[in-house]
Design a protein around this motif. Structure first.
Motif: not given
Length: 640
Positions: A365-378
């Motif tokens: 995953k591109d780092f933006i998609r990784f961070k958005s998926d991880l953080l927005l889930e929270e």
């Protein structure tokens, strides 16, 4: 003893500059020379030139220059004899010795002796693993249980130590090595009342230099003993600085360069398992959190890093810290997350070589998609937390030193998070300014002034205009684009003039002067003449001339400090012409529709027949539908 002139000459003759430099940085041919990003300083575009026909290198950024020997001296921190010896070893050249001064001999011996005793220790640990009964029954069994083949165990020089306090000390002394040297190499611990081996009753993972020499060791205990740490590592020495070393780099450097990507994992066994699975471009930080020096080391071989992490929360938080550091180092980052309960070691063995390689490629995953998926889930439905998450992602983007890359990532972030790109750019620029203020690059007053300018939303300015005024502004922009870029091609090879006039064909200009300019332009086009601003300046009416002058004389000019000093990137319009014209046409039509809605709404207020009222209402419904469709394309929030 020193090096003979014959040996030095032979090394100078054999050490091809492109081969020596190519072991450290990927070179690309351009003309007669080869180019790379300089390994001696951070840079965005290659300024490091290698001239194979002359046998020299030169960096036009930092000024470093020399031949193959000087390159090794500068990059490895070696003196001249050490560099000659390293290159002689690379090319299989026999070294001849001559007499040298006592000072030279002492300086050379200090470092060389550490390499010798560390190599002795590595061989000692290997011998115990393969030949001692405990080594075979405990150490070798452990490695085989991990799925390591005999070839892999040999390639990584894996070893074993007995449950003895002085096994290495005795063996080293018998071979002529002193306790003082063993202590300097980090192999033994000396206290007031006793001296003992640092590594006891553990399997051994030697840590190698770039050139493949053992410089330190990691050791894992195989028994459950809460009083002892699971892993212990060598201390810092004259030849081992853990913040500058990556485990597995000697085995991985060629593959990293060939694949133009480096996989980054957490532990020794992860590196070894992946390497055995055919993923040879893999390294791990050496007993420390990821450092800027380690990132620079990766950058010598590739500009792309893929970070592999298991799915536990603590590991993912650590991953994000490491990602920001990699971005700050100017490298491109992707992330692969393994299923719960799995890590790179276990998953590679479970899936098999080919399936595992496919998994890595398909799940990066591109780092933006990784961070958005991880953080927005929270964040779930919490808008405050969501805003904080977006700011966190923008902070990561702001760490990228290349302004062009930042602009691309901001665009991607806008698409993923469905947030206006202009707002993200403003937030990013504020972060950059705050960072520069904290470093003392700019004053607080400068930072505050520029930050306030980013907060000026276009909507705040537009509120003072009527729909007629705003539509006129869009018509003015149409004229500017037409006169400035008429004959330039767009992405589909259609010229700007063809696209704009086609799109404007069903739009009536409401401003009389802009309508006059467009009519004159189209009229001359029928005769094959494409008008520019000069025609209107010479032949236009006074009102037309005033408009043309205002189009081509700006009151303000963007300071070069925005890019050079503040690192705030503003792309030239030519570079984004496709998007600029497409968005402009949509806005023009949107504003024209708003004007027509305003005009027909006013008509309803006048005394009209019931039949005329129905016609106007039907027309307003069509206008509002068109307004919503264009608004959606522009990403506007359109109120029904």
């Amino acid at each position: 003893m020193g090096l003979s002139p014959k040996t030095i000459q032979e090394v100078q003759d054999r050490a091809e500059i492109e081969e020596v430099v190519g072991d450290y940085v990927p070179l690309k041919k351009k003309g007669q020379n080869m180019w790379a990003c300089c390994p001696f300083h951070d840079e965005k575009t290659p300024s490091f030139s290698v001239a194979p026909n002359k046998g020299i290198y030169k960096c036009f950024g930092c000024g470093k220059a020399g031949d193959s020997i000087q390159f090794i001296m500068d990059l490895e921190g070696l003196n001249f004899p050490e560099a000659i010896r390293q290159l002689a070893d690379k090319y299989g050249i026999e070294i001849e010795e001559t007499e040298s001064s006592p000072e030279q001999q002492e300086a050379y011996n200090e470092r060389e002796s550490l390499y010798i005793v560390l190599n002795f220790a590595a061989e000692y640990f290997k011998d115990l693993l393969h030949n001692h009964p405990e080594g075979k029954s405990i150490g070798l069994s452990y490695f085989k249980e991990r799925g390591f083949s005999h070839a892999t165990i040999e390639e990584f020089d894996l070893g074993f130590t007995l449950d003895q306090w002085d096994g290495l000390i005795k063996a080293a002394k018998a071979a002529g090595h002193s306790e003082e040297l063993l202590e300097k190499a980090g192999l033994i611990i000396k206290k007031e009342d006793k001296t003992y081996d640092r590594f006891r009753n553990r399997v051994i993972f030697p840590i190698h230099s770039i050139s493949g020499k053992p410089i330190a060791f990691g050791a894992r205990i195989l028994i459950n003993d809460k009083k002892q740490p699971k892993y212990i590592n060598s201390p810092e020495t004259d030849v081992y600085h853990k913040s500058e070393v990556l485990y597995g780099i000697a085995q991985a450097k060629k593959s990293i360069r060939d694949e133009e990507n480096c996989y980054l994992v957490e532990g020794y066994t992860d590196v070894i398992s992946l390497h055995q699975s055919g993923v040879e471009n893999v390294v791990a930080s050496s007993g420390t959190s990821l450092t800027t020096q380690q990132i620079k080391l990766i950058g010598r071989y590739a500009q792309n890093v893929t970070v592999l992490f298991d799915g536990d929360a603590a590991g993912l938080k650590a991953a994000m810290r490491g990602i920001d550091l990699i971005l700050e180092g100017g490298l491109n980052v992707k992330v692969v997350i393994f299923p719960d309960g799995e890590d790179p070691d276990s998953y590679s063995q479970k899936m098999g070589d080919e399936a595992f390689k496919s998994f890595l490629k398909e799940n990066a995953k591109d780092f933006i998609r990784f961070k958005s998926d991880l953080l927005l889930e929270e964040t779930k439905q919490d808008p405050i937390k969501k805003a904080e998450t977006i700011q966190d992602i923008v902070r990561s983007i702001s760490k990228i030193p290349d302004p062009v890359k930042r602009a691309i990532y901001i665009k991607e972030c806008s698409d993923i998070l469905e947030i206006d790109e202009a707002l993200l750019i403003a937030e990013q620029n504020k972060v950059v300014l705050r960072e520069k203020e904290s470093k003392g690059d700019i004053t607080k007053r400068q930072a505050n002034y520029l930050s306030e300018s980013f907060s000026q939303a276009p909507e705040q300015i537009q509120k003072q205009y009527t729909p007629f005024d705003v539509a006129a502004l869009q018509e003015r922009e149409s004229i500017r684009l037409l006169l400035t870029y008429a004959e330039l091609p767009l992405a589909d090879d259609k010229l700007v003039i063809d696209y704009l006039l086609q799109e404007l064909s069903d739009t009536d200009f409401i401003h009389p002067v802009y309508a006059e300019i467009l009519e004159d332009f189209v009229s001359h086009l029928k005769d094959g003449t494409i008008l520019n601003e000069s025609h209107f300046i010479k032949n236009g009416s006074e009102e037309v001339r005033k408009v043309i002058f205002s189009l081509y004389t700006d009151r303000y000019e963007l300071s070069e400090n925005w890019e050079k000093k503040f690192e705030i990137y503003t792309p030239h319009e030519r570079h984004i012409l496709n998007d600029s014209i497409y968005i402009h046409v949509l806005r023009l039509k949107h504003r024209s529709i708003l004007h027509l809605i305003d005009k027909n709404t006013e008509k309803l207020k006048d005394s009209v027949s019931q039949e005329d009222e129905q016609i106007i209402l039907q027309y307003l419904m069509q206008l509002n539908q068109a307004k919503m469709e264009i608004g959606n394309l522009l990403g506007m929030v359109v109120v029904k």
